[in-house]
Design an enzyme around this catalytic site. Structure first.
Site, short mmCIF file in Angstrom:
data_model
loop_
_atom_site.label_atom_id
_atom_site.label_comp_id
_atom_site.label_asym_id
_atom_site.label_seq_id
_atom_site.Cartn_x
_atom_site.Cartn_y
_atom_site.Cartn_z
N TYR A 1 0.60 -1.29 -0.13
CA TYR A 1 0.00 -0.12 0.08
C TYR A 1 0.93 1.38 -0.03
O TYR A 1 -0.03 2.32 -0.06
CB TYR A 1 -1.02 0.16 1.19
CG TYR A 1 -2.34 -0.75 1.21
CD1 TYR A 1 -2.13 -2.14 0.58
CD2 TYR A 1 -3.45 -0.28 1.23
CE1 TYR A 1 -3.31 -2.76 0.51
CE2 TYR A 1 -4.66 -1.09 1.18
CZ TYR A 1 -4.44 -2.40 0.75
OH TYR A 1 -5.54 -2.91 0.82
N LYS B 1 2.22 -13.72 6.31
CA LYS B 1 2.50 -14.69 5.43
C LYS B 1 3.93 -14.99 5.42
O LYS B 1 4.52 -15.17 4.14
CB LYS B 1 1.87 -14.18 4.14
CG LYS B 1 1.64 -15.35 3.10
CD LYS B 1 0.50 -16.46 3.51
CE LYS B 1 0.66 -17.47 2.32
NZ LYS B 1 -0.08 -18.62 2.61
N ASP C 1 -3.52 -17.46 5.74
CA ASP C 1 -4.55 -18.08 5.41
C ASP C 1 -5.33 -18.90 6.44
O ASP C 1 -6.53 -19.05 6.37
CB ASP C 1 -4.11 -18.95 4.10
CG ASP C 1 -2.82 -19.45 4.34
OD1 ASP C 1 -1.99 -19.22 5.46
OD2 ASP C 1 -2.28 -20.20 3.78
N ASP D 1 -6.50 -5.29 5.69
CA ASP D 1 -7.36 -4.70 5.02
C ASP D 1 -8.43 -5.88 4.52
O ASP D 1 -9.67 -5.62 4.75
CB ASP D 1 -6.94 -4.24 3.40
CG ASP D 1 -8.07 -3.23 2.98
OD1 ASP D 1 -9.10 -2.90 3.50
OD2 ASP D 1 -7.36 -2.70 1.75
#
Ligand code: NAP
Length: 412
Positions: free
Chosen positions: A156, A223, A279, A303
């Protein structure tokens, strides 16, 4: 253009990193575009009434309108006047409605610009269920979390170039020549910076929040198994803060061992810090939501996660948020301007009102915030709702934005 600062309003100040809040603080507000007008009219009445009721008139808010978005553009020719940024810096705490993202004109998003200009590095989003709100889950009350999303870094950061542009080509050539990595020459490219500075200050804020609000678990969501030097490093730096700076009040899951018991079961009065890969976090949030309390995560994960979590408890109409930095905090709903409903007195003001409740807590006015959330529980519990919730509830009394505000005020 000078701002009409209420003459009896007093400034909030910051001393040793803490807010010092007078009994009648000046609080700037941005009304917002589209449905923002209806929502703000109702919300400001409700927030003022909650403060009045909680403190028997001893405390009140001196609202100060500052401009941004379409209203600012009409009045000043700019979408986000410097005066607005200055006012938020000066008064430290502000609340805003949704803003239209201007198409063209060199501004990517007013919200992103506000966050960057004021260095509002943490996006804080509590997600909980309110009595009576329609939800796709069987037991939506089991989800009660606060997400701390990093707000200034990650993909971002806006460091990206379109496919085929001279910048992308130059970047791809540089990476090949200097670093020996191959990127397909027709690619668009973006950079994902994640720093110890950005990660650590976010984790610090989350741990302080957990301690102040009696939360017992802080989960680092990342992640890092794939993106080792960005998200994996995020995980490590976040753990470092817990160990190096909050060692007396935290313990890691690794140290206590989860041993098949629900995470946090043996944390011995300390805040349990653990980490989960992104995940599996999405799965667990659905299947075992009560294993999460505070989640700390990089920008993009946060987000996605905050919208997904909001859906579990009834959707965006009730999703509040705050963008918080060391010098300023701006409270805002997660939803946008919903322009098709503008000036129709229809939409749900709850997300802005709940953002206001977060703001009151931030000021240390917890009693007023508690009254607000309890009144909301009662109102929706009695099946009084705006169209978005009413259309999913059997036997609901559908009311407009203003009437919903009145119903809340009656129940404060
Ligand atoms: P949106 O304004 O959030 O609206 C999408 C849909 O969500 C609406 O059509 C409505 O659903 C529902 N909704 C949103 N707010 C609601 C409320 N208060 N009460 C009840 N229902 C509500 O998203 P968008 O249409 O993608 O974006 C419109 C504009 O808002 C764009 O200019 C965008 O850039 C801007 N935006 C601003 C912010 C911000 O300022 N923080 C955030 C997101 C988007 P139904 O049609 O099903 O009734």
């Amino acid at each position: 253009m000078s701002l009409p600062v209420p003459s009896d309003g007093q400034p909030i100040t910051i001393r040793d990193g803490r807010l010092v809040v007078p009994d009648r603080p000046v609080i700037p507000f941005i009304e917002g575009d589209g449905t923002g007008r209806d929502i703000w009219r109702a919300s400001s009445r409700v927030l003022s009434a909650a403060v009045e009721k909680a403190y028997a008139g001893r405390r009140s808010i001196a609202w100060l309108e500052v401009l941004a978005g379409e209203k600012a553009f009409k009045a000043t020719g700019t979408w986000l006047p410097d005066e607005t940024l200055e006012a938020i810096r000066r008064w430290h705490v502000a609340i805003k409605g949704p803003l239209t993202t201007p198409i063209g004109g060199g501004i990517r998003s007013l919200n992103v610009t506000l966050r960057q200009a004021l260095d509002l590095y943490a996006c804080v989003r509590p997600v909980r269920w309110f009595n009576g709100v329609p939800s796709p889950m069987k037991e939506p009350q089991r989800l009660d979390i606060v997400i701390f999303r990093e707000n200034t870094e990650d993909v971002y950061a806006g460091i990206e170039w379109p496919a085929g542009s001279p910048e992308a080509k130059k970047f791809i050539e540089f990476v090949k020549r200097e670093l020996g990595a191959t990127i397909r020459p027709d690619s668009g490219v973006g950079v994902k910076p994640i720093s110890p500075f950005g990660t650590k200050r976010l984790m610090r804020m989350a741990l302080k929040y957990a301690a102040a609000h009696g939360r017992t678990r802080v989960t680092i969501m990342h992640k890092g198994n794939i993106m080792k030097y960005t998200e994996g490093a995020f995980r490590q730096w976040a753990y470092d803060v817990a160990k190096d700076e909050f060692g007396a009040s935290t313990v890691t899951e690794e140290a206590v061992g989860s041993g098949g018991t629900p995470a946090g079961a043996s944390a011995d009065g300390k805040i349990l810090v653990n980490d989960r890969i992104a995940d599996i976090t999405f799965q667990h949030l659905l299947l075992r939501p009560d294993e999460f309390e505070v989640i700390v995560t990089p920008n993009l994960n946060g987000d996605y996660l905050s919208d997904a979590a909001a859906a579990q408890v009834g959707g965006l109409g009730l999703a509040p948020g705050a963008n918080i930095g060391d010098e300023a905090a701006v409270f805002e709903a997660t939803h946008g301007t919903a322009p098709k409903y503008a000036d129709r007195d229809m939409v749900n003001p709850c997300a802005v009102i709940l953002s206001g409740a977060m703001m009151l807590e931030h000021l240390g006015w917890g009693e007023a915030a508690a009254r607000l959330t309890a009144a909301l529980d009662r109102t929706i519990g009695e099946r009084i709702a705006t169209y978005d919730l009413a259309r999913q509830m059997a036997g609901a009394r559908q009311v407009g934005t203003a009437a919903f505000g009145d119903a809340l005020i009656e129940r404060l």
